[in-house]
Design a protein around this motif. Structure first.
Motif, short mmCIF file in Angstrom:
data_model
loop_
_atom_site.label_atom_id
_atom_site.label_comp_id
_atom_site.label_asym_id
_atom_site.label_seq_id
_atom_site.Cartn_x
_atom_site.Cartn_y
_atom_site.Cartn_z
N TYR A 160 0.83 -1.20 0.00
CA TYR A 160 0.00 0.00 0.00
C TYR A 160 0.87 1.26 0.00
N ALA A 161 1.97 1.22 0.75
CA ALA A 161 2.85 2.39 0.85
C ALA A 161 3.40 2.77 -0.52
N ARG A 162 3.80 1.79 -1.30
CA ARG A 162 4.34 2.08 -2.63
C ARG A 162 3.30 2.75 -3.50
N HIS A 163 2.06 2.26 -3.45
CA HIS A 163 1.00 2.85 -4.26
C HIS A 163 0.69 4.28 -3.80
N LEU A 164 0.56 4.47 -2.50
CA LEU A 164 0.23 5.80 -1.97
C LEU A 164 1.33 6.81 -2.28
N LEU A 165 2.58 6.41 -2.14
CA LEU A 165 3.69 7.32 -2.43
C LEU A 165 3.77 7.62 -3.92
N ALA A 166 3.49 6.62 -4.74
CA ALA A 166 3.52 6.86 -6.19
C ALA A 166 2.46 7.87 -6.59
N ILE A 167 1.26 7.73 -6.03
CA ILE A 167 0.18 8.68 -6.34
C ILE A 167 0.54 10.07 -5.84
N ASN A 168 1.08 10.15 -4.62
CA ASN A 168 1.48 11.44 -4.06
C ASN A 168 2.54 12.11 -4.93
N ASP A 169 3.57 11.34 -5.32
CA ASP A 169 4.67 11.91 -6.09
C ASP A 169 4.22 12.32 -7.49
N GLU A 170 3.31 11.52 -8.07
CA GLU A 170 2.79 11.87 -9.39
C GLU A 170 1.98 13.17 -9.31
N ALA A 171 1.19 13.31 -8.26
CA ALA A 171 0.38 14.52 -8.10
C ALA A 171 1.27 15.75 -7.97
N LEU A 172 2.32 15.65 -7.19
CA LEU A 172 3.23 16.78 -7.01
C LEU A 172 3.93 17.13 -8.32
N ARG A 173 4.40 16.11 -9.04
CA ARG A 173 5.08 16.39 -10.31
C ARG A 173 4.13 17.06 -11.30
N SER A 174 2.89 16.56 -11.34
CA SER A 174 1.92 17.11 -12.28
C SER A 174 1.60 18.57 -11.97
N LEU A 175 1.44 18.88 -10.68
CA LEU A 175 1.08 20.24 -10.28
C LEU A 175 2.26 21.20 -10.38
N GLN A 176 3.45 20.71 -10.07
CA GLN A 176 4.61 21.58 -10.07
C GLN A 176 5.21 21.79 -11.45
#
Length: 301
Positions: free
Chosen positions: A70-86
């Protein structure tokens, strides 16, 4: 309901990746005691121990392994969101290559990660033989490729290590008294080299019964019962079976599949996608392993 702390999850993933609390501490720029305290907080939050002692080392418990996924999935979603927004959505064309034998297993999760992170990116997919894809990459005809070859002149990361097996048709009858009838790729081929080295090393006679320039031709010859070939486990299907040491054939080495880009690549889009895929490597490996497991299950292995 409590909310999981992403920094605690990041520490958990780092411990598994570095294979120790000390290694995770160095990777995260923290003290080992700080990482230990983070894991204690995480255990308190989920109400289960995450680690258990095995000799001098600590290993994940079943609850720890489940939380890690679960941690890998949650971190991947978090990191993707940040990259997309930034950085905004990446736009343009990305040319990705893959060998025929892993186009059904390793390529789909990789493409899914790219499409999910950059939906505006156009993907141009090239499927072919590994040595030719590597040549195309070096000539700049594609931007990145999966390959079962190792090349230190390129930037690469291991996607998956795959077992190599001897394959024949389900109806093929192997005669150990006769030379092994081989079905081989013509021209440069890692699997051709591995097969010949293994047989010669074991002092087993062989004969080149059939050669083909494509995987489709090799599979056709196998299904026709013309002989045996050495390939990755990804090629296993309901109409093929695996021969092994009980049949008098030598063990074959595993093969590592890499994702490569050119060093000092000029196009920033290629570098950003490559770095994103490296960050999400756990998800890609997991999905690719599921694809390979499904192929093995077709033979009831």
């Amino acid at each position: 309901m409590n909310t999981l702390d992403l920094e605690l999850l990041r520490a958990l993933v780092a411990i598994e990746a570095q294979d120790s609390f000390a290694g995770a501490a160095v990777h995260l720029g923290k003290t080992q005691s700080a990482v230990t305290q983070q894991m204690q907080r995480l255990e308190d939050q989920i109400g289960h121990p995450l680690f258990e002692k095995q000799g001098r080392h600590k290993r994940l418990t079943p609850h720890g392994q489940k939380l890690l996924d679960y941690a890998r999935h949650l971190l991947a979603i978090n990191d993707e969101a940040l990259r997309s927004l930034q950085q905004g959505n990446l736009e343009g064309v990305l040319r990705i290559g893959a060998p025929h034998d892993v186009a059904d297993t390793m390529l789909p999760p990789l493409l899914a990660q790219v499409a999910r992170a950059s939906p505006l990116l156009q993907l141009d997919i090239h499927v072919g033989r590994s040595p030719f894809l590597m040549e195309s990459l070096k000539r700049g005809e594609i931007d990145m490729t999966i390959s079962n070859r190792n090349d230190p002149t390129l930037d690469g990361v291991v996607l998956r290590t795959s077992p190599t097996v001897w394959l024949c048709s389900a109806s093929y009858v192997h005669d150990r008294a006769k030379p092994v009838p081989l079905v081989l790729a013509d021209g440069p081929s890692l699997f051709r080299r591995l097969a010949l080295e293994a047989l010669d090393g074991a002092g087993i006679r062989w004969s080149p019964n059939y050669t083909s320039s494509s995987l489709i031709g090799i599979k056709a010859a196998l299904r026709a019962g013309l002989g045996v070939t050495a390939r990755g486990v990804e090629l296993v299907g309901a109409d093929l079976r695996v021969l092994g040491e009980n049949d008098g054939l030598p063990r074959l080495p595993d093969v590592a599949y890499h994702l490569f880009i050119r060093k000092n690549v000029i196009n920033p889009l290629t570098r950003k996608v490559f770095d994103m895929l490296k960050a999400n490597l756990g998800l890609i490996r997991s999905a690719a392993d599921q694809g390979a497991s499904a192929a093995q299950s077709a033979l009831g292995e």
